[in-house]
Design a protein around this motif. Structure first.
Motif, PDB file in Angstrom:
ATOM      1  N   LYS A 191     -11.536  -0.429 -34.561  1.00 40.19           N
ATOM      2  CA  LYS A 191     -11.123   0.483 -33.497  1.00 40.19           C
ATOM      3  C   LYS A 191     -11.741   0.093 -32.165  1.00 40.19           C
ATOM      4  O   LYS A 191     -11.215   0.435 -31.109  1.00 40.19           O
ATOM      5  N   LEU A 192     -12.844  -0.635 -32.226  1.00 44.06           N
ATOM      6  CA  LEU A 192     -13.478  -1.127 -31.003  1.00 44.06           C
ATOM      7  C   LEU A 192     -12.536  -2.053 -30.245  1.00 44.06           C
ATOM      8  O   LEU A 192     -12.524  -2.091 -29.012  1.00 44.06           O
ATOM      9  N   ILE A 193     -11.722  -2.813 -30.981  1.00 42.59           N
ATOM     10  CA  ILE A 193     -10.810  -3.778 -30.349  1.00 42.59           C
ATOM     11  C   ILE A 193      -9.369  -3.289 -30.339  1.00 42.59           C
ATOM     12  O   ILE A 193      -8.453  -4.054 -30.009  1.00 42.59           O
ATOM     13  N   ASP A 194      -9.172  -2.032 -30.677  1.00 43.94           N
ATOM     14  CA  ASP A 194      -7.816  -1.482 -30.754  1.00 43.94           C
ATOM     15  C   ASP A 194      -7.062  -1.645 -29.442  1.00 43.94           C
ATOM     16  O   ASP A 194      -7.564  -1.308 -28.372  1.00 43.94           O
ATOM     17  N   GLY A 195      -5.860  -2.199 -29.535  1.00 43.44           N
ATOM     18  CA  GLY A 195      -4.993  -2.339 -28.370  1.00 43.44           C
ATOM     19  C   GLY A 195      -5.251  -3.560 -27.516  1.00 43.44           C
ATOM     20  O   GLY A 195      -4.486  -3.841 -26.587  1.00 43.44           O
ATOM     21  N   LEU A 196      -6.310  -4.306 -27.806  1.00 42.02           N
ATOM     22  CA  LEU A 196      -6.639  -5.470 -26.980  1.00 42.02           C
ATOM     23  C   LEU A 196      -5.756  -6.668 -27.319  1.00 42.02           C
ATOM     24  O   LEU A 196      -5.387  -6.889 -28.467  1.00 42.02           O
ATOM     25  N   GLU A 197      -5.450  -7.450 -26.291  1.00 38.46           N
ATOM     26  CA  GLU A 197      -4.711  -8.703 -26.473  1.00 38.46           C
ATOM     27  C   GLU A 197      -5.604  -9.921 -26.264  1.00 38.46           C
ATOM     28  O   GLU A 197      -5.323 -10.996 -26.784  1.00 38.46           O
ATOM     29  N   ILE A 198      -6.685  -9.757 -25.506  1.00 36.41           N
ATOM     30  CA  ILE A 198      -7.608 -10.862 -25.214  1.00 36.41           C
ATOM     31  C   ILE A 198      -9.013 -10.287 -25.060  1.00 36.41           C
ATOM     32  O   ILE A 198      -9.191  -9.216 -24.453  1.00 36.41           O
ATOM     33  N   ILE A 199     -10.006 -11.004 -25.587  1.00 36.60           N
ATOM     34  CA  ILE A 199     -11.410 -10.637 -25.419  1.00 36.60           C
ATOM     35  C   ILE A 199     -12.083 -11.714 -24.582  1.00 36.60           C
ATOM     36  O   ILE A 199     -11.982 -12.898 -24.896  1.00 36.60           O
ATOM     37  N   ALA A 200     -12.772 -11.308 -23.511  1.00 33.84           N
ATOM     38  CA  ALA A 200     -13.480 -12.255 -22.641  1.00 33.84           C
ATOM     39  C   ALA A 200     -14.977 -11.956 -22.710  1.00 33.84           C
ATOM     40  O   ALA A 200     -15.394 -10.809 -22.569  1.00 33.84           O
ATOM     41  N   LEU A 201     -15.780 -13.011 -22.920  1.00 33.50           N
ATOM     42  CA  LEU A 201     -17.226 -12.877 -23.036  1.00 33.50           C
ATOM     43  C   LEU A 201     -17.919 -13.837 -22.079  1.00 33.50           C
ATOM     44  O   LEU A 201     -17.520 -14.994 -21.959  1.00 33.50           O
ATOM     45  N   GLN A 202     -18.965 -13.366 -21.431  1.00 29.16           N
ATOM     46  CA  GLN A 202     -19.724 -14.179 -20.482  1.00 29.16           C
ATOM     47  C   GLN A 202     -21.125 -14.460 -21.011  1.00 29.16           C
ATOM     48  O   GLN A 202     -21.750 -13.600 -21.632  1.00 29.16           O
ATOM     49  N   GLY A 203     -21.604 -15.686 -20.763  1.00 29.77           N
ATOM     50  CA  GLY A 203     -22.992 -16.008 -21.065  1.00 29.77           C
ATOM     51  C   GLY A 203     -23.324 -16.095 -22.543  1.00 29.77           C
ATOM     52  O   GLY A 203     -24.388 -15.638 -22.970  1.00 29.77           O
ATOM     53  N   VAL A 204     -22.472 -16.704 -23.320  1.00 31.15           N
ATOM     54  CA  VAL A 204     -22.744 -16.875 -24.749  1.00 31.15           C
ATOM     55  C   VAL A 204     -23.937 -17.804 -24.937  1.00 31.15           C
ATOM     56  O   VAL A 204     -24.074 -18.819 -24.241  1.00 31.15           O
ATOM     57  N   HIS A 205     -24.816 -17.468 -25.873  1.00 33.16           N
ATOM     58  CA  HIS A 205     -25.990 -18.310 -26.148  1.00 33.16           C
ATOM     59  C   HIS A 205     -26.323 -18.240 -27.633  1.00 33.16           C
ATOM     60  O   HIS A 205     -25.775 -17.410 -28.376  1.00 33.16           O
ATOM     61  N   GLU A 206     -27.234 -19.078 -28.068  1.00 35.07           N
ATOM     62  CA  GLU A 206     -27.608 -19.124 -29.480  1.00 35.07           C
ATOM     63  C   GLU A 206     -28.341 -17.841 -29.875  1.00 35.07           C
ATOM     64  O   GLU A 206     -29.126 -17.305 -29.105  1.00 35.07           O
ATOM     65  N   LEU A 207     -28.073 -17.387 -31.099  1.00 37.69           N
ATOM     66  CA  LEU A 207     -28.733 -16.205 -31.638  1.00 37.69           C
ATOM     67  C   LEU A 207     -29.864 -16.620 -32.574  1.00 37.69           C
ATOM     68  O   LEU A 207     -29.728 -17.580 -33.329  1.00 37.69           O
ATOM     69  N   SER A 208     -30.949 -15.868 -32.533  1.00 36.66           N
ATOM     70  CA  SER A 208     -32.055 -16.122 -33.455  1.00 36.66           C
ATOM     71  C   SER A 208     -32.330 -14.923 -34.357  1.00 36.66           C
ATOM     72  O   SER A 208     -33.113 -15.017 -35.289  1.00 36.66           O
ATOM     73  N   ASP A 209     -31.676 -13.800 -34.086  1.00 37.68           N
ATOM     74  CA  ASP A 209     -31.826 -12.579 -34.883  1.00 37.68           C
ATOM     75  C   ASP A 209     -30.715 -12.549 -35.922  1.00 37.68           C
ATOM     76  O   ASP A 209     -29.536 -12.441 -35.580  1.00 37.68           O
ATOM     77  N   GLN A 210     -31.083 -12.643 -37.201  1.00 40.19           N
ATOM     78  CA  GLN A 210     -30.063 -12.710 -38.247  1.00 40.19           C
ATOM     79  C   GLN A 210     -29.249 -11.422 -38.364  1.00 40.19           C
ATOM     80  O   GLN A 210     -28.051 -11.474 -38.638  1.00 40.19           O
ATOM     81  N   ASN A 211     -29.855 -10.278 -38.134  1.00 42.02           N
ATOM     82  CA  ASN A 211     -29.089  -9.029 -38.177  1.00 42.02           C
ATOM     83  C   ASN A 211     -28.005  -9.022 -37.112  1.00 42.02           C
ATOM     84  O   ASN A 211     -26.866  -8.605 -37.359  1.00 42.02           O
ATOM     85  N   ALA A 212     -28.353  -9.490 -35.908  1.00 41.85           N
ATOM     86  CA  ALA A 212     -27.356  -9.580 -34.839  1.00 41.85           C
ATOM     87  C   ALA A 212     -26.269 -10.567 -35.209  1.00 41.85           C
ATOM     88  O   ALA A 212     -25.077 -10.329 -34.950  1.00 41.85           O
ATOM     89  N   ALA A 213     -26.645 -11.678 -35.829  1.00 42.73           N
ATOM     90  CA  ALA A 213     -25.667 -12.692 -36.224  1.00 42.73           C
ATOM     91  C   ALA A 213     -24.706 -12.156 -37.275  1.00 42.73           C
ATOM     92  O   ALA A 213     -23.495 -12.408 -37.205  1.00 42.73           O
ATOM     93  N   LEU A 214     -25.215 -11.399 -38.229  1.00 41.24           N
ATOM     94  CA  LEU A 214     -24.351 -10.849 -39.273  1.00 41.24           C
ATOM     95  C   LEU A 214     -23.405  -9.798 -38.705  1.00 41.24           C
ATOM     96  O   LEU A 214     -22.244  -9.693 -39.144  1.00 41.24           O
ATOM     97  N   ARG A 215     -23.878  -9.026 -37.737  1.00 40.77           N
ATOM     98  CA  ARG A 215     -22.971  -8.081 -37.082  1.00 40.77           C
ATOM     99  C   ARG A 215     -21.880  -8.816 -36.320  1.00 40.77           C
ATOM    100  O   ARG A 215     -20.710  -8.395 -36.316  1.00 40.77           O
ATOM    101  N   LEU A 216     -22.243  -9.932 -35.671  1.00 40.74           N
ATOM    102  CA  LEU A 216     -21.238 -10.718 -34.965  1.00 40.74           C
ATOM    103  C   LEU A 216     -20.216 -11.281 -35.948  1.00 40.74           C
ATOM    104  O   LEU A 216     -19.013 -11.302 -35.656  1.00 40.74           O
ATOM    105  N   VAL A 217     -20.661 -11.718 -37.115  1.00 40.67           N
ATOM    106  CA  VAL A 217     -19.739 -12.212 -38.144  1.00 40.67           C
ATOM    107  C   VAL A 217     -18.738 -11.122 -38.518  1.00 40.67           C
ATOM    108  O   VAL A 217     -17.531 -11.371 -38.613  1.00 40.67           O
TER     109      VAL A 217
END
Length: 351
Positions: free
Chosen positions: A269-295
């Motif tokens: 529902k967070l992405i409901d209705g979206l056609e394109i997602i734009a993200l700025q400043g992507v960088h490497e993650l070192s927190d595994q919990n954050a990485a799993l949420r991103l997955v």
């Protein structure tokens, strides 16, 4: 001065979706990519006989189960072989057709029936409460669980008991994962109660191993694409919004932080209705919990087929070396392949 195009831009971090148990239950169907999946449209790789063997066995599983639903089915002259166990478990790497076969089984089943990810079922229990969730799904002929997860031992123990209760009432269960059920939790959680629950669950399943090339052995020339800088992403997002597209624009760090405040069951529902997602400043993650949420987020974006544009580090390179050498390596590899697809506009075959 605010432009007209900026009015059309969405910030994911400003979305705080809610979802009810009824909404979750109504969405327990195969994703759009598998709307027409069938046993006939599955194309086994002849170099890996286990793929054909799994197809044949699932056909048999479906045939015996459907015969039991037909009046006099058990007395027909050509009665299929009796299914000894109430569950079947598809174990294999990515890209071998597990999800296709699971959806095909769901499509031939007589209802009531449900198809969802592990996260969706745990969310259903969380939204309704254990007893009400069991009552809602009680009487289902088939429950399909795609990608049985082990990120949280509490959720896994909950699901083993949940499925056990439904199986005891006659529900059949089909599941996929990259780890066979008798090895679930191996190398991750050593709690005796957890292992005991998992062993009880595995006793209900016949495991079908499906071999084939996984993403680590496939052509690796494809990589995620990234725009030169944050300004380029903002410009692209505004230009797309000006042309009438529904576009979100967020700093990567803000999105990662926001995902921690939203249950993964609500990511769709967070992405409901979206056609394109734009993200700025992507960088490497070192927190595994954050990485799993991103997955988990990427999984929902992939199912919804929403392209991503980004700046900074190419999005498929966000998982650090320690993560890629750890127990969730296969999950990260799956996410990387999906990220490449989402940033190149090409969707690869599903698992």
């Amino acid at each position: 001065m605010t432009t007209a195009s900026s009015h059309a831009l969405v910030r994911l971090v400003e979305r705080n979706p809610s979802i009810t148990g009824a909404e979750i239950a109504s969405e327990l169907v195969p994703p759009p990519q598998f709307e027409h999946a069938s046993f006939e449209s599955y194309r086994p790789d002849l170099d890996y006989p286990s793929q054909q063997a799994a197809l044949d066995r699932l056909n048999e599983f479906a045939g015996a189960w459907r015969a039991a639903q037909r009046p006099g089915g058990f007395f027909s002259r050509r009665r299929p072989a009796r299914i000894e166990l109430p569950g079947v478990y598809l174990d294999g790497g990515f890209g071998v057709g597990k999800t296709h076969l699971l959806a095909a089984l769901w499509h031939v089943a007589h209802g009531p029936k449900y198809f969802g990810t592990f996260i969706e079922y745990t969310a259903l229990v969380g939204a309704l409460g254990y007893a009400q969730a069991v009552e809602l799904l009680r009487g289902a002929r088939l429950i399909c669980i795609d990608e049985f997860e082990l990120d949280d031992p509490g959720d896994t123990m909950l699901m083993t008991r949940f499925l056990g209760e439904l199986m005891a009432s006659g529900t059949r269960v089909a599941a996929t994962s990259n780890t066979p059920p008798n090895a679930l939790g191996e190398g991750r959680f050593a709690a005796a109660d957890f292992l005991r629950e998992i062993q009880a669950l595995s006793a209900n399943f016949e495991t079908l191993r499906i071999d084939g090339l996984d993403y680590r052995r496939r052509d690796t020339e494809g990589h995620a694409e990234a725009l030169p800088d944050d300004a380029s992403v903002a410009h692209s997002a505004e230009a797309l919004a000006a042309r009438g597209h529904r576009v979100s624009l967020d700093p990567f760090d803000d999105l990662v932080a926001h995902l921690a405040t939203v249950h993964p069951s609500k990511y769709i529902k967070l992405i409901d209705g979206l056609e394109i997602i734009a993200l700025q400043g992507v960088h490497e993650l070192s927190d595994q919990n954050a990485a799993l949420r991103l997955v988990a987020f990427i999984d929902r974006v992939y199912d919804a087929e929403v392209p991503i544009v980004s700046s900074g580090l190419p999005l498929d390179q966000v998982f650090d070396a320690e993560m890629m050498a750890g127990g969730y390596r296969k999950k990260y590899l799956r996410a990387m392949s999906r990220i490449v697809a989402l940033t190149t506009g090409e969707l690869p075959p599903h698992d």
